[in-house]
Scaffold this active site. Structure first.
Site, PDB file in Angstrom:
ATOM      1  N   TYR A 163     -83.505 101.315 -49.304  1.00 56.20           N
ATOM      2  CA  TYR A 163     -82.278 101.844 -48.685  1.00 56.20           C
ATOM      3  C   TYR A 163     -81.617 100.776 -47.799  1.00 56.20           C
ATOM      4  O   TYR A 163     -80.400 100.586 -47.838  1.00 56.20           O
ATOM      5  CB  TYR A 163     -82.675 103.069 -47.875  1.00 56.20           C
ATOM      6  CG  TYR A 163     -81.559 103.866 -47.243  1.00 56.20           C
ATOM      7  CD1 TYR A 163     -80.773 104.727 -47.994  1.00 56.20           C
ATOM      8  CD2 TYR A 163     -81.330 103.787 -45.873  1.00 56.20           C
ATOM      9  CE1 TYR A 163     -79.782 105.485 -47.397  1.00 56.20           C
ATOM     10  CE2 TYR A 163     -80.343 104.547 -45.263  1.00 56.20           C
ATOM     11  CZ  TYR A 163     -79.578 105.394 -46.033  1.00 56.20           C
ATOM     12  OH  TYR A 163     -78.596 106.148 -45.428  1.00 56.20           O
ATOM     13  N   LYS A 167     -77.933  99.308 -48.272  1.00 55.89           N
ATOM     14  CA  LYS A 167     -76.919  99.561 -47.246  1.00 55.89           C
ATOM     15  C   LYS A 167     -76.344  98.280 -46.662  1.00 55.89           C
ATOM     16  O   LYS A 167     -75.165  98.215 -46.350  1.00 55.89           O
ATOM     17  CB  LYS A 167     -77.514 100.444 -46.137  1.00 55.89           C
ATOM     18  CG  LYS A 167     -77.744 101.898 -46.577  1.00 55.89           C
ATOM     19  CD  LYS A 167     -76.503 102.495 -47.193  1.00 55.89           C
ATOM     20  CE  LYS A 167     -76.435 104.005 -47.085  1.00 55.89           C
ATOM     21  NZ  LYS A 167     -75.245 104.560 -47.778  1.00 55.89           N
TER      22      LYS A 167
HETATM   23  P1  NAI Z   1     -76.136 114.409 -47.791  1.00 53.14           P
HETATM   24  O1  NAI Z   1     -77.369 114.420 -48.614  1.00 53.14           O
HETATM   25  O2  NAI Z   1     -75.775 115.636 -47.041  1.00 53.14           O
HETATM   26  O3  NAI Z   1     -74.874 114.000 -48.648  1.00 53.14           O
HETATM   27  C1  NAI Z   1     -74.942 113.060 -49.695  1.00 53.14           C
HETATM   28  C2  NAI Z   1     -74.211 113.658 -50.874  1.00 53.14           C
HETATM   29  O4  NAI Z   1     -74.169 112.688 -51.927  1.00 53.14           O
HETATM   30  C3  NAI Z   1     -74.902 114.893 -51.430  1.00 53.14           C
HETATM   31  O5  NAI Z   1     -74.000 115.999 -51.433  1.00 53.14           O
HETATM   32  C4  NAI Z   1     -75.329 114.485 -52.824  1.00 53.14           C
HETATM   33  O6  NAI Z   1     -75.281 115.540 -53.772  1.00 53.14           O
HETATM   34  C5  NAI Z   1     -74.333 113.392 -53.153  1.00 53.14           C
HETATM   35  N1  NAI Z   1     -74.816 112.480 -54.173  1.00 53.14           N
HETATM   36  C6  NAI Z   1     -76.056 111.935 -54.273  1.00 53.14           C
HETATM   37  N2  NAI Z   1     -76.133 111.167 -55.370  1.00 53.14           N
HETATM   38  C7  NAI Z   1     -74.920 111.225 -55.983  1.00 53.14           C
HETATM   39  C8  NAI Z   1     -74.394 110.622 -57.146  1.00 53.14           C
HETATM   40  N3  NAI Z   1     -75.139 109.825 -57.933  1.00 53.14           N
HETATM   41  N4  NAI Z   1     -73.105 110.862 -57.474  1.00 53.14           N
HETATM   42  C9  NAI Z   1     -72.344 111.678 -56.700  1.00 53.14           C
HETATM   43  N5  NAI Z   1     -72.813 112.301 -55.598  1.00 53.14           N
HETATM   44  C10 NAI Z   1     -74.081 112.060 -55.237  1.00 53.14           C
HETATM   45  O7  NAI Z   1     -76.303 113.184 -46.772  1.00 53.14           O
HETATM   46  P2  NAI Z   1     -75.325 112.628 -45.620  1.00 53.14           P
HETATM   47  O8  NAI Z   1     -76.144 112.480 -44.428  1.00 53.14           O
HETATM   48  O9  NAI Z   1     -74.072 113.403 -45.562  1.00 53.14           O
HETATM   49  O10 NAI Z   1     -75.039 111.151 -46.170  1.00 53.14           O
HETATM   50  C11 NAI Z   1     -73.755 110.658 -46.494  1.00 53.14           C
HETATM   51  C12 NAI Z   1     -73.807 109.146 -46.533  1.00 53.14           C
HETATM   52  O11 NAI Z   1     -74.069 108.640 -45.226  1.00 53.14           O
HETATM   53  C13 NAI Z   1     -74.915 108.581 -47.421  1.00 53.14           C
HETATM   54  O12 NAI Z   1     -74.455 107.411 -48.059  1.00 53.14           O
HETATM   55  C14 NAI Z   1     -76.005 108.240 -46.441  1.00 53.14           C
HETATM   56  O13 NAI Z   1     -76.872 107.244 -46.941  1.00 53.14           O
HETATM   57  C15 NAI Z   1     -75.168 107.759 -45.267  1.00 53.14           C
HETATM   58  N6  NAI Z   1     -75.868 107.792 -43.998  1.00 53.14           N
HETATM   59  C16 NAI Z   1     -76.134 108.981 -43.370  1.00 53.14           C
HETATM   60  C17 NAI Z   1     -76.764 108.984 -42.165  1.00 53.14           C
HETATM   61  C18 NAI Z   1     -76.977 110.240 -41.387  1.00 53.14           C
HETATM   62  O14 NAI Z   1     -77.360 110.148 -40.196  1.00 53.14           O
HETATM   63  N7  NAI Z   1     -76.737 111.414 -41.963  1.00 53.14           N
HETATM   64  C19 NAI Z   1     -77.269 107.736 -41.553  1.00 53.14           C
HETATM   65  C20 NAI Z   1     -76.866 106.549 -42.239  1.00 53.14           C
HETATM   66  C21 NAI Z   1     -76.201 106.593 -43.430  1.00 53.14           C
END
Ligand code: NAI
Length: 301
Positions: A163, A167
């Site tokens: 990851y 990132k």
């Molecule tokens: P989340 O799991 O709620 O949302 C991620 C979404 O991406 C999900 O709805 C999932 O279905 C979708 N997804 C996964 N693979 C996919 C694909 N191949 N094609 C289309 N959609 C896909 O997680 P969150 O926390 O909202 O994360 C959003 C972004 O922020 C991610 O890139 C995550 O790595 C990044 N992030 C989040 C942090 C946090 O504190 N929540 C910290 C650092 C980064």
């Protein structure tokens, strides 16, 4: 200051079926954008698929009087997502690369599948969607792109070798696309968000999860993607109502005579000075980064 509006603008938000992406989609729609709500709808580990997630967010947007279309493709098929925007709305102005998964394991236990899947969704997926939209943006002389990085990439984190690699890779992509896009009014920035989502359940101290509302990340993203914003090539940490900008810092360094050569012992003797951040510099580009090195060559020629 002017109103930030997106009437006539088409915004793709990937992974917008939940979490932070959903919050971005809702806010863009509130500000008048036509939104492509993309989400594959799988698990946090990248297993399965379900078109309901994106559909639900589209219903929310429509109920609030906004315009949106759901798209269930994986970001790995980024051209299909861009095609969906073109078919339904005729253009693409903004791409917010947000979709993401986790396959956390210590490096010793990490499998090739864990490594490849994380690379595929975060890096290849962001590349595919952005690349499919790039020429459109060039032709219309307008584009705004966001990549979603992470503090785990910037600073490292136990169990997140895959990851963290992905990132920070996205920040490298941000830096070069900002250079290549500038002359066509395509501005590219990265965010490292923190939000209470299914991805971070159980990670924060009691009480913090509820405070770290995903929607607190979105105003920065919407501003960065607006016509008024000229920022490009930057990285921001954002969450819980706080936000700040990150930049590279490098020590002024030490210089030996390149013609005379020097030994590992010479490096050892000067290592403290090499690592000292007194008079540190903050190179903004390759030319600035090479300044001290070039000066060293000149000094001894
Ligand atoms: P989340 O799991 O709620 O949302 C991620 C979404 O991406 C999900 O709805 C999932 O279905 C979708 N997804 C996964 N693979 C996919 C694909 N191949 N094609 C289309 N959609 C896909 O997680 P969150 O926390 O909202 O994360 C959003 C972004 O922020 C991610 O890139 C995550 O790595 C990044 N992030 C989040 C942090 C946090 O504190 N929540 C910290 C650092 C980064």
């Amino acid at each position: 200051m002017s109103d930030i509006r997106f009437e006539d603008k088409v915004v793709i938000v990937t992974g917008a079926g939940g979490g932070i992406g959903r919050a971005h989609a809702l806010l863009f729609a509130k500000h008048g954008a036509k939104v492509v709500v993309n989400d594959l709808g799988g698990s946090t580990q990248g297993e399965g698929a379900n078109s309901e997630a994106a559909l639900k967010v589209v219903e929310e947007i429509k109920a609030a009087g906004g315009t949106a279309i759901a798209n269930p493709d994986s970001v790995v098929d980024g051209d299909k997502i861009v095609q969906c925007a073109m078919d339904n709305f005729g253009r693409v102005d903004v791409v917010v690369n947000n979709a993401g998964i986790l396959r956390d394991k210590s490096f010793a236990k990490m499998t090739d599948t864990d490594w490849d899947l994380v690379y595929k969704v975060h890096v290849e997926g962001a590349y595919k969607v952005t690349h499919a939209a790039w020429n459109q943006m060039k032709e219309q002389n307008f584009g705004r792109i966001i990549f979603t990085s992470s503090t785990s990439g910037i600073y490292g984190n136990f169990g997140q070798a895959n990851y963290g690699m992905a990132k920070l890779g996205l920040y490298g992509l941000t830096r070069t696309l900002a250079i290549e896009g500038r002359k066509n009014n395509i501005f590219v920035n990265a965010i490292a968000p923190t939000g209470g989502t299914r991805m971070t359940e159980g990670l924060f101290p009691p009480g913090a999860f509820e405070k770290l509302k995903p929607e607190l990340v979105s105003p920065l993203v919407v501003y960065l993607c607006s016509e008024h914003c000229q920022e490009t090539g930057s990285l921001f940490e954002v969450g819980g109502g706080w936000m700040g900008k990150v930049r590279w810092e490098r020590s002024l360094g030490i210089g030996f005579n390149p013609d005379e050569g020097f030994t590992p012992e010479d490096v050892q003797a000067n290592f403290e000075q090499l690592c000292s951040f007194e008079n540190a510099v903050h190179p903004k580009d390759n030319i600035e980064a090479l300044k001290e090195l070039m000066q060293n060559i000149q000094k001894f020629s």
